[in-house]
Design a protein around this motif. Structure first.
Motif, PDB file in Angstrom:
ATOM      1  N   GLU A   1      -6.898  -8.735  -3.569  1.00  0.00           N
ATOM      2  CA  GLU A   1      -6.737  -7.374  -2.807  1.00  0.00           C
ATOM      3  C   GLU A   1      -6.348  -6.317  -3.831  1.00  0.00           C
ATOM      4  O   GLU A   1      -6.950  -5.231  -3.941  1.00  0.00           O
ATOM      5  N   PHE A   2      -5.131  -6.695  -4.658  1.00  0.00           N
ATOM      6  CA  PHE A   2      -4.595  -5.625  -5.537  1.00  0.00           C
ATOM      7  C   PHE A   2      -4.690  -6.394  -6.804  1.00  0.00           C
ATOM      8  O   PHE A   2      -3.690  -6.821  -7.182  1.00  0.00           O
TER       9      PHE A   2
ATOM     10  N   ARG B   1       0.887  -1.154   0.079  1.00  0.00           N
ATOM     11  CA  ARG B   1      -0.098   0.054   0.096  1.00  0.00           C
ATOM     12  C   ARG B   1       0.704   1.412   0.213  1.00  0.00           C
ATOM     13  O   ARG B   1       0.642   2.425  -0.714  1.00  0.00           O
TER      14      ARG B   1
ATOM     15  N   MET C   1      -0.181   2.040  -8.683  1.00  0.00           N
ATOM     16  CA  MET C   1      -0.315   0.459  -8.580  1.00  0.00           C
ATOM     17  C   MET C   1       0.625  -0.365  -9.747  1.00  0.00           C
ATOM     18  O   MET C   1       0.996  -1.381  -8.946  1.00  0.00           O
TER      19      MET C   1
ATOM     20  N   SER D   1      -9.009   5.404 -11.831  1.00  0.00           N
ATOM     21  CA  SER D   1      -8.979   5.928 -10.134  1.00  0.00           C
ATOM     22  C   SER D   1     -10.409   6.686 -10.162  1.00  0.00           C
ATOM     23  O   SER D   1     -10.795   7.183 -11.097  1.00  0.00           O
TER      24      SER D   1
ATOM     25  N   ARG E   1     -11.232  -3.825  -7.632  1.00  0.00           N
ATOM     26  CA  ARG E   1     -11.348  -3.000  -6.564  1.00  0.00           C
ATOM     27  C   ARG E   1     -10.294  -1.882  -6.670  1.00  0.00           C
ATOM     28  O   ARG E   1      -9.201  -2.121  -7.212  1.00  0.00           O
ATOM     29  N   TRP E   2     -10.383  -0.796  -5.938  1.00  0.00           N
ATOM     30  CA  TRP E   2      -9.863   0.492  -6.221  1.00  0.00           C
ATOM     31  C   TRP E   2     -10.138   1.160  -7.257  1.00  0.00           C
ATOM     32  O   TRP E   2      -9.572   2.486  -7.244  1.00  0.00           O
ATOM     33  N   PHE E   3     -10.811   0.883  -8.250  1.00  0.00           N
ATOM     34  CA  PHE E   3     -10.965   1.455  -9.552  1.00  0.00           C
ATOM     35  C   PHE E   3     -12.520   1.610  -9.786  1.00  0.00           C
ATOM     36  O   PHE E   3     -13.290   1.220  -9.315  1.00  0.00           O
TER      37      PHE E   3
ATOM     38  N   ARG F   1      -7.160  11.176  -3.969  1.00  0.00           N
ATOM     39  CA  ARG F   1      -6.429   9.583  -4.313  1.00  0.00           C
ATOM     40  C   ARG F   1      -6.918   8.693  -3.238  1.00  0.00           C
ATOM     41  O   ARG F   1      -7.018   9.058  -1.959  1.00  0.00           O
ATOM     42  N   ALA F   2      -7.009   7.437  -3.704  1.00  0.00           N
ATOM     43  CA  ALA F   2      -7.490   6.420  -2.560  1.00  0.00           C
ATOM     44  C   ALA F   2      -6.219   6.253  -1.705  1.00  0.00           C
ATOM     45  O   ALA F   2      -6.463   6.114  -0.393  1.00  0.00           O
ATOM     46  N   LEU F   3      -4.945   5.921  -2.251  1.00  0.00           N
ATOM     47  CA  LEU F   3      -3.737   5.956  -1.288  1.00  0.00           C
ATOM     48  C   LEU F   3      -2.955   7.403  -1.580  1.00  0.00           C
ATOM     49  O   LEU F   3      -2.747   7.508  -2.770  1.00  0.00           O
TER      50      LEU F   3
END
Lengths: 180, 219
Positions: free
Chosen positions: B51-52, B13, B21, B170, B203-205, B115-117
Motif C-alpha cells: 500500500e505504501f 497517511r 512519504m 507525485s 502507487r501514489w506516484f 497533493r494526494a495527501l
C-alpha cells in the motif's frame, strides 16, 4: 538539368536522394550538442547558469525539428564568425543592460500573470538592436517592431532568434571592420 | 499477535501528509524498530508495504541492515546557486529541514494544491518561518505559481526511486511542470529521496522521464 521522376533505376535518383520519412528522433538528437551552443553563446551569457537555461530552452525544449534547425543554424553562424576572425570588440557591449541598445526576450508567462511577475520577466539573453536599425534605416520604431517579431512566439523560437541575432550582429561588425 | 499499533495505516497517511512519504517512513520505522524490534518491521513491510511503496523500500533497507539513508543537501544547494526564488512541489520534511535553513536569502513557496495527501499547510509553513523571516515562505496555488517564474527561479520536487530512464514523482509535479512552465524556470530539480528502484508497484506516484529534469540529485 531536369530530373526524371520516373527513374527508379539507381540510388542517385531524385526520389531516393530525398528522405521519404521525417528523420527519427534519435537521428536528430544525435547531432544536437548543447555544449557546442553554450560555447558559441558564452560571450553574451557569461553566467554559466544563465547560459545553461537559455541553451536548454533552445536545444531541449519545443518540437524536435526546431531544436535541430536552431542547433544547425547557430553552429553555422558560430563557425562563420570564427572564420571571419572571431568576436569583434564591442559586440557584447550593453548586452547586460537591456534597454537602449538591446531588446529583451520576455518569458512567455500567461498575460494575466506577466504584469505581476515577482522577478525578472525576461530571459537573460537580450537582442542587439544595431543590425535591425541598419535594416530599418535607423528608424527605431521599425527596428523595435522587428525585434518584437523576433522575440514573439514560443520561447525556443524566440531565444534561437535572439541568439542568431547576436551572432549576426557580431559577424556584421567583423565584416564592417574589414571593409576597405 | 501483531506488534503493530492498531490503525497503523491511517496513522501513516496522516504522517505522510504532514511530513512526506519518505520522511514519514523513516520516522515510523525508526519508532517501530526501536520499540518492537526488526520482527515488527518485517510485519510492517508484509502488511503495509504494497500500500505504501516508499515505506516498503525503507523497511527493506532496515531489514537488510542498511538502516536510514544519509540526507545530503549539498548537491541540491549547489544546483540552486544563484537562485532567488524556490518553488517546492511536494513535501519531505527531513530533507527540507536541512535544505531551507541553508538558503536564508531565497524566497520559498510551496505548491499547496493538488497533493494526494493534504497536510495542514499553515502548520507546515510555520515550521519554516521564524519571527524575522515570516514573509520568506509562502503558500502558492496552481493558478498563479508562474508569478514565481524567471531566470533566477527554480522548481524542486522529490523523486521516489526509478531507473536510468524513468523516475517516480507525485502527480502534483505533472500539474506544474508542463511544457510551457519548463521554459519559465531556470532549473527543474528532482531530489531522489529513495535511491534505487521501488520493490512494489509505485502507487501514489507517476512516472516521468528522468531527462525532463535539469538535475536529478541524491541517487
Amino acid at each position: 538539368m531536369s530530373r526524371d521522376r520516373n527513374n527508379h533505376g539507381g540510388p542517385e535518383s531524385a526520389d531516393e536522394a530525398l528522405p521519404s520519412h521525417p528523420a527519427a528522433y534519435s537521428a536528430v538528437d544525435a547531432f544536437i550538442d548543447p555544449a557546442a551552443i553554450e560555447r558559441v553563446l558564452a560571450p553574451w551569457l557569461p553566467n554559466p547558469q544563465d547560459r545553461a537555461f537559455v541553451v536548454r530552452c533552445i536545444t531541449d525544449e519545443g518540437p524536435v525539428h526546431h531544436r535541430g534547425a536552431s542547433f544547425v543554424l547557430l553552429r553555422l553562424l558560430g563557425d562563420a564568425l570564427a572564420a571571419a576572425g572571431g568576436l569583434p570588440e564591442g559586440a557584447t557591449d550593453g548586452a547586460g543592460e537591456g534597454e537602449g541598445t538591446h531588446a529583451p526576450v520576455p518569458l512567455r508567462l500567461p498575460p494575466h500573470l506577466a504584469e505581476h511577475s515577482k522577478g525578472d520577466p525576461n530571459y537573460p539573453l537580450k537582442m542587439p538592436l544595431r543590425p535591425l536599425l541598419g535594416l530599418a534605416g535607423d528608424d527605431s520604431a521599425s527596428a523595435r517592431a522587428m525585434a518584437e517579431c523576433l522575440a514573439d512566439g514560443p520561447p525556443h523560437h524566440a531565444l534561437a532568434n535572439a541568439a542568431m541575432l547576436c551572432l549576426v550582429d557580431a559577424l556584421l561588425r567583423r565584416l564592417a571592420a574589414r571593409a576597405p | 499477535m501483531s506488534s503493530l499499533p492498531s490503525a497503523f495505516g491511517q496513522a501513516f497517511r496522516v504522517a505522510a501528509a504532514e511530513l512526506g512519504m519518505a520522511s514519514a517512513s523513516q520516522l515510523m520505522i525508526r519508532e517501530i524498530a526501536g520499540g518492537a524490534g526488526l520482527e515488527a518491521v518485517a510485519e510492517l513491510r508484509d502488511r503495509y508495504g504494497r500500500e505504501f511503496p516508499v515505506l516498503d523500500h525503507a523497511a527493506a533497507r532496515w531489514l537488510s541492515g542498511e538502516g536510514e539513508p544519509a540526507i545530503d543537501p549539498e548537491p541540491v544547494l549547489a544546483a540552486l546557486q544563484g537562485i532567488e526564488r524556490l518553488l517546492v512541489v511536494g513535501l519531505e520534511a527531513a530533507h527540507l529541514d536541512l535544505l531551507l535553513p541553508a538558503l536564508p536569502a531565497v524566497e520559498v513557496g510551496f505548491i499547496t494544491e493538488g497533493r494526494a495527501l493534504m497536510p495542514e499547510w499553515r502548520r507546515v509553513l510555520a515550521n519554516y518561518t521564524s519571527g524575522s523571516d515570516e514573509g520568506r515562505v509562502a503558500a502558492v496555488g496552481l493558478s498563479d505559481f508562474q508569478l514565481w517564474a524567471g531566470p533566477r527561479a527554480a522548481l524542486l520536487t522529490f523523486i521516489y526511486g526509478g531507473d536510468g530512464h524513468v523516475v517516480h514523482v507525485s502527480g502534483q509535479w505533472l500539474r506544474v511542470a508542463g511544457p510551457d512552465v519548463r521554459t519559465q524556470f531556470r532549473s527543474l530539480i528532482g531530489w531522489d529521496v529513495v535511491g534505487g528502484e521501488l520493490h512494489v508497484y509505485p502507487r501514489w506516484f507517476a512516472e516521468v522521464a528522468r531527462s525532463t529534469f535539469t538535475k536529478v540529485l541524491g541517487s
